[in-house]
Design a protein around this motif. Sequence first.
Motif, PDB file in Angstrom:
ATOM      1  N   GLU A 164       5.968  -0.623 -11.246  1.00  0.00           N
ATOM      2  CA  GLU A 164       5.895   0.710 -11.843  1.00  0.00           C
ATOM      3  C   GLU A 164       4.824   0.765 -12.931  1.00  0.00           C
ATOM      4  O   GLU A 164       4.085   1.750 -13.047  1.00  0.00           O
ATOM      5  N   LEU A 165       4.727  -0.295 -13.716  1.00  0.00           N
ATOM      6  CA  LEU A 165       3.728  -0.348 -14.782  1.00  0.00           C
ATOM      7  C   LEU A 165       2.313  -0.325 -14.202  1.00  0.00           C
ATOM      8  O   LEU A 165       1.440   0.405 -14.686  1.00  0.00           O
ATOM      9  N   PHE A 166       2.092  -1.106 -13.148  1.00  0.00           N
ATOM     10  CA  PHE A 166       0.768  -1.146 -12.520  1.00  0.00           C
ATOM     11  C   PHE A 166       0.385   0.218 -11.946  1.00  0.00           C
ATOM     12  O   PHE A 166      -0.780   0.617 -11.982  1.00  0.00           O
ATOM     13  N   SER A 167       1.366   0.924 -11.403  1.00  0.00           N
ATOM     14  CA  SER A 167       1.069   2.223 -10.790  1.00  0.00           C
ATOM     15  C   SER A 167       0.614   3.246 -11.819  1.00  0.00           C
ATOM     16  O   SER A 167      -0.072   4.214 -11.482  1.00  0.00           O
ATOM     17  N   SER A 224      -2.981 -12.223 -13.018  1.00  0.00           N
ATOM     18  CA  SER A 224      -3.129 -12.684 -11.633  1.00  0.00           C
ATOM     19  C   SER A 224      -2.272 -11.850 -10.690  1.00  0.00           C
ATOM     20  O   SER A 224      -2.695 -11.512  -9.579  1.00  0.00           O
ATOM     21  N   PHE A 225      -1.071 -11.511 -11.139  1.00  0.00           N
ATOM     22  CA  PHE A 225      -0.195 -10.721 -10.277  1.00  0.00           C
ATOM     23  C   PHE A 225      -0.733  -9.301 -10.112  1.00  0.00           C
ATOM     24  O   PHE A 225      -0.608  -8.704  -9.038  1.00  0.00           O
ATOM     25  N   TYR A 226      -1.348  -8.772 -11.157  1.00  0.00           N
ATOM     26  CA  TYR A 226      -1.954  -7.444 -11.028  1.00  0.00           C
ATOM     27  C   TYR A 226      -3.114  -7.486 -10.032  1.00  0.00           C
ATOM     28  O   TYR A 226      -3.298  -6.554  -9.238  1.00  0.00           O
ATOM     29  N   GLY A 227      -3.885  -8.575 -10.050  1.00  0.00           N
ATOM     30  CA  GLY A 227      -4.953  -8.724  -9.063  1.00  0.00           C
ATOM     31  C   GLY A 227      -4.404  -8.764  -7.645  1.00  0.00           C
ATOM     32  O   GLY A 227      -4.973  -8.156  -6.726  1.00  0.00           O
ATOM     33  N   LEU A 228      -3.285  -9.468  -7.452  1.00  0.00           N
ATOM     34  CA  LEU A 228      -2.650  -9.526  -6.137  1.00  0.00           C
ATOM     35  C   LEU A 228      -2.132  -8.151  -5.729  1.00  0.00           C
ATOM     36  O   LEU A 228      -2.256  -7.747  -4.565  1.00  0.00           O
ATOM     37  N   TYR A 229      -1.574  -7.423  -6.674  1.00  0.00           N
ATOM     38  CA  TYR A 229      -1.084  -6.057  -6.416  1.00  0.00           C
ATOM     39  C   TYR A 229      -2.215  -5.163  -5.907  1.00  0.00           C
ATOM     40  O   TYR A 229      -2.044  -4.406  -4.943  1.00  0.00           O
ATOM     41  N   ARG A 230      -3.374  -5.249  -6.528  1.00  0.00           N
ATOM     42  CA  ARG A 230      -4.516  -4.432  -6.102  1.00  0.00           C
ATOM     43  C   ARG A 230      -4.982  -4.825  -4.700  1.00  0.00           C
ATOM     44  O   ARG A 230      -5.342  -3.963  -3.887  1.00  0.00           O
ATOM     45  N   GLN A 231      -4.970  -6.114  -4.406  1.00  0.00           N
ATOM     46  CA  GLN A 231      -5.340  -6.567  -3.064  1.00  0.00           C
ATOM     47  C   GLN A 231      -4.361  -6.034  -2.023  1.00  0.00           C
ATOM     48  O   GLN A 231      -4.762  -5.608  -0.936  1.00  0.00           O
ATOM     49  N   LYS A 233      -2.562  -3.307  -2.211  1.00  0.00           N
ATOM     50  CA  LYS A 233      -2.782  -1.870  -2.042  1.00  0.00           C
ATOM     51  C   LYS A 233      -3.983  -1.605  -1.136  1.00  0.00           C
ATOM     52  O   LYS A 233      -3.922  -0.748  -0.243  1.00  0.00           O
ATOM     53  N   ASN A 234      -5.061  -2.328  -1.362  1.00  0.00           N
ATOM     54  CA  ASN A 234      -6.251  -2.158  -0.521  1.00  0.00           C
ATOM     55  C   ASN A 234      -5.951  -2.532   0.926  1.00  0.00           C
ATOM     56  O   ASN A 234      -6.415  -1.876   1.866  1.00  0.00           O
ATOM     57  N   LEU A 235      -5.166  -3.592   1.107  1.00  0.00           N
ATOM     58  CA  LEU A 235      -4.808  -4.035   2.457  1.00  0.00           C
ATOM     59  C   LEU A 235      -3.981  -2.974   3.170  1.00  0.00           C
ATOM     60  O   LEU A 235      -4.235  -2.655   4.341  1.00  0.00           O
ATOM     61  N   LEU A 236      -2.997  -2.408   2.482  1.00  0.00           N
ATOM     62  CA  LEU A 236      -2.152  -1.385   3.091  1.00  0.00           C
ATOM     63  C   LEU A 236      -2.947  -0.122   3.408  1.00  0.00           C
ATOM     64  O   LEU A 236      -2.720   0.521   4.433  1.00  0.00           O
ATOM     65  N   SER A 237      -3.888   0.230   2.547  1.00  0.00           N
ATOM     66  CA  SER A 237      -4.734   1.400   2.815  1.00  0.00           C
ATOM     67  C   SER A 237      -5.582   1.170   4.053  1.00  0.00           C
ATOM     68  O   SER A 237      -5.701   2.044   4.919  1.00  0.00           O
ATOM     69  N   GLY A 238      -6.169  -0.032   4.155  1.00  0.00           N
ATOM     70  CA  GLY A 238      -6.991  -0.351   5.316  1.00  0.00           C
ATOM     71  C   GLY A 238      -6.187  -0.415   6.591  1.00  0.00           C
ATOM     72  O   GLY A 238      -6.621   0.059   7.649  1.00  0.00           O
ATOM     73  N   THR A 239      -4.974  -0.988   6.520  1.00  0.00           N
ATOM     74  CA  THR A 239      -4.108  -1.075   7.698  1.00  0.00           C
ATOM     75  C   THR A 239      -3.708   0.308   8.179  1.00  0.00           C
ATOM     76  O   THR A 239      -3.690   0.593   9.377  1.00  0.00           O
ATOM     77  N   ALA A 240      -3.394   1.194   7.241  1.00  0.00           N
ATOM     78  CA  ALA A 240      -2.988   2.548   7.601  1.00  0.00           C
ATOM     79  C   ALA A 240      -4.107   3.280   8.331  1.00  0.00           C
ATOM     80  O   ALA A 240      -3.877   3.984   9.316  1.00  0.00           O
ATOM     81  N   SER A 242      -6.753   1.891   9.991  1.00  0.00           N
ATOM     82  CA  SER A 242      -7.111   1.267  11.268  1.00  0.00           C
ATOM     83  C   SER A 242      -6.053   1.483  12.342  1.00  0.00           C
ATOM     84  O   SER A 242      -6.360   1.556  13.527  1.00  0.00           O
ATOM     85  N   GLU A 243      -4.778   1.593  11.931  1.00  0.00           N
ATOM     86  CA  GLU A 243      -3.691   1.754  12.898  1.00  0.00           C
ATOM     87  C   GLU A 243      -3.236   3.208  13.032  1.00  0.00           C
ATOM     88  O   GLU A 243      -2.282   3.494  13.757  1.00  0.00           O
ATOM     89  N   ASN A 244      -3.910   4.122  12.308  1.00  0.00           N
ATOM     90  CA  ASN A 244      -3.526   5.537  12.312  1.00  0.00           C
ATOM     91  C   ASN A 244      -2.060   5.731  11.930  1.00  0.00           C
ATOM     92  O   ASN A 244      -1.336   6.529  12.529  1.00  0.00           O
ATOM     93  N   LEU A 245      -1.619   4.965  10.941  1.00  0.00           N
ATOM     94  CA  LEU A 245      -0.241   5.075  10.479  1.00  0.00           C
ATOM     95  C   LEU A 245      -0.129   6.186   9.443  1.00  0.00           C
ATOM     96  O   LEU A 245      -1.117   6.632   8.867  1.00  0.00           O
ATOM     97  N   GLU A 246       1.100   6.597   9.193  1.00  0.00           N
ATOM     98  CA  GLU A 246       1.311   7.783   8.378  1.00  0.00           C
ATOM     99  C   GLU A 246       1.262   7.516   6.877  1.00  0.00           C
ATOM    100  O   GLU A 246       1.037   8.419   6.101  1.00  0.00           O
ATOM    101  N   TYR A 247       1.508   6.263   6.444  1.00  0.00           N
ATOM    102  CA  TYR A 247       1.610   6.076   5.001  1.00  0.00           C
ATOM    103  C   TYR A 247       0.230   6.074   4.348  1.00  0.00           C
ATOM    104  O   TYR A 247      -0.633   5.298   4.680  1.00  0.00           O
ATOM    105  N   SER A 248       0.049   7.022   3.447  1.00  0.00           N
ATOM    106  CA  SER A 248      -1.226   7.177   2.753  1.00  0.00           C
ATOM    107  C   SER A 248      -1.110   6.803   1.285  1.00  0.00           C
ATOM    108  O   SER A 248      -2.086   6.866   0.559  1.00  0.00           O
ATOM    109  N   GLN A 249       0.090   6.458   0.852  1.00  0.00           N
ATOM    110  CA  GLN A 249       0.304   6.063  -0.536  1.00  0.00           C
ATOM    111  C   GLN A 249       0.701   4.590  -0.562  1.00  0.00           C
ATOM    112  O   GLN A 249       1.883   4.256  -0.441  1.00  0.00           O
ATOM    113  N   PRO A 250      -0.267   3.710  -0.714  1.00  0.00           N
ATOM    114  CA  PRO A 250       0.025   2.269  -0.616  1.00  0.00           C
ATOM    115  C   PRO A 250       1.003   1.768  -1.665  1.00  0.00           C
ATOM    116  O   PRO A 250       1.780   0.859  -1.393  1.00  0.00           O
ATOM    117  N   HIS A 251       0.980   2.354  -2.868  1.00  0.00           N
ATOM    118  CA  HIS A 251       1.937   1.894  -3.886  1.00  0.00           C
ATOM    119  C   HIS A 251       3.369   2.188  -3.450  1.00  0.00           C
ATOM    120  O   HIS A 251       4.245   1.320  -3.544  1.00  0.00           O
TER     121      HIS A 251
END
Length: 428
Positions: A164-167, A224-231, A233-240, A242-251
């Motif tokens: 929640e803090l990172f968001s 370090s954990f915040y860096g992992l969190y950002r990675q 989020k980017n991964l989930l955005s890219g997956t969404a 490429s796979e035409n998935l519905e989730y557009s809010q990675p957090h």
Amino acid sequence: VNWTYPVSLFIKVPGSARKIKYKGKSYFIEPPIFDLNFDLSKRAETCDICGEKAPLTDAKMWMYPFIVAPKKFGTFYPGTKRGLRICARCALSGLAGYLGWLFKTHGRENIHFFVFYTPDLFELQQLYREVIRVFQLKGEKSGTAPLAFSGPYLHEAVLGLLLELFSQIEKSSLLSDEGRALLADILGTDSSKSPVPLSLYVISGKSGRSFNMQQFQEFSHLHSFYGLYRQWKNLLSGTAQSENLEYSQPHAKLVQIFQQFHARRERQNETLWREKIAWAILEFRDPFPSIESFLFEARAKEKNPQPLIFGTLEIFRHYAKEVLKMDERLLRTLAGFGHNLGYSAHGANEMGLLYALRNAKNADEFFRVLNDVQFRLELTVPEELLSIQTGEKIKGTPWQRIKTLLSIFAMNSYLRANRGENKQEVNQ
């Protein structure tokens, strides 16, 4: 009369107020006054906290939650051991320390306290003014700490707080632009600057007439954990995309992924699996045994078992690669073969094979199960999984982790097939 909750769990000072009698009844004529006299000594001595010479007072257990008075525990402490003696400034600062805490209750008894600390006192003051104080003012009776999810255990609560803090850095309805910029600066979003040292201390316990501390933990890898969190989020955005998935809010998706690790047990929501997974990732350890346990012991035994939420395996594959330093090609092999294994096991009604795989106690048993897979399901086991190295490793990874990951991919695929998805959907 008492202090406001949760300070009332620690400071037990009854207020006194003058009264008058009128027609046989007593009425207060002023607000209560709280007596917090420290009974300072007449002679100057060395303070146990700051080291300054000044009149001292005994640190009372009812005023400071983590102080122990040895004289009250003669069974454990020798009579020669004295308690903590502090000067008036440290005594007052200790009482004021409650003002900087965030807390969250869970149920009637469980309560977590969160204390951020940095040796940079200016940054600490700014963090209090721009972030912590805002959360306190917006807090509810159940707590001032904003958690993405909560539970009775310490690490899951910490994970909920950090997510929640990172968001709040990217977008916030609570924090000002200055507060968001401060958080970003402290957590090190600018790689050209050295991040501010930051630690989070968490105290967890039971509340009642007083506070019973059960756990105390320091977390110092927040950057370090915040860096992992950002990675992630980017991964989930890219997956969404490429796979035409519905989730557009990675957090929000990331929160759902971690929130799913619970099960109903005797009319209660048991979150022990989430606690173990949270502990592993916050300490940058191996979370896969706990994920495997959740799938086989909880999810697969439900009345209508569901697979893991889309995106779960993607973020943990990334974790295995970046944190556990697993070979990316090996991970792809495990994912592909695991999906085929689960789908084929479902088609042949061979769920027992998956449990045999999961329960393999040594490398020989593991290879025996793989041999059964080839014979009973007519699947070809990738050669990479059959080549064991010195130290019982496969491609530089302990065979136990290989077995665990394969079990996770296979069972998740089985559950997706059980839900009626075809093989192409399962492989996705």
